[in-house]
Motif scaffolding. Structure first.
Motif: not given
Length: 114
Positions: A47-51, A92-94
């Motif tokens: 999972a890539t969670v965009f924040i 986590f990724q911006f």
């Protein structure tokens, strides 16, 4: 069929990770974080969670470091809340699109004032 399930799990993860970040993470490096999106691989393994993070570049980097350190904890919390055979690895990724939108928004506001 598979895609609908992936989307459903991604939406659920977005909600849960948001709650976990707001309620459970006590790391002072982690500032005000908003989960904007979650992308899951079809096998639900990653999972890539965009924040999006309030603050300057330094604050954003500190937040990312704090989240990376807490990702194991966040993953186990997600595992408790969502019933899956295997909880996905979390990265986590911006959310660059979100940042870009905010920048355009502030430019338009400045232009309207002038």
């Amino acid at each position: 069929m598979e895609n609908m399930r992936t989307n459903r799990v991604a939406e659920q993860m977005k909600k849960e990770v948001g709650e976990i970040l707001n309620q459970k993470i006590k790391d002072p490096r982690v500032g005000f974080v908003t989960v904007t999106d979650v992308e899951l691989t079809n096998d639900l393994q990653h999972a890539t969670v965009f924040i999006s993070v309030l603050g300057d570049e330094e604050k954003k980097q500190e937040t990312l470091i704090g989240l990376s350190k807490a990702s194991g904890f966040i993953r186990s919390e997600v595992g408790k809340r969502i019933r899956l055979r295997k909880t996905p690895e979390i990265v986590f990724q911006f959310d660059e699109a979100h940042e870009y939108g905010n920048r355009i928004d502030s430019i338009l506001r400045k232009l309207n004032k002038e």
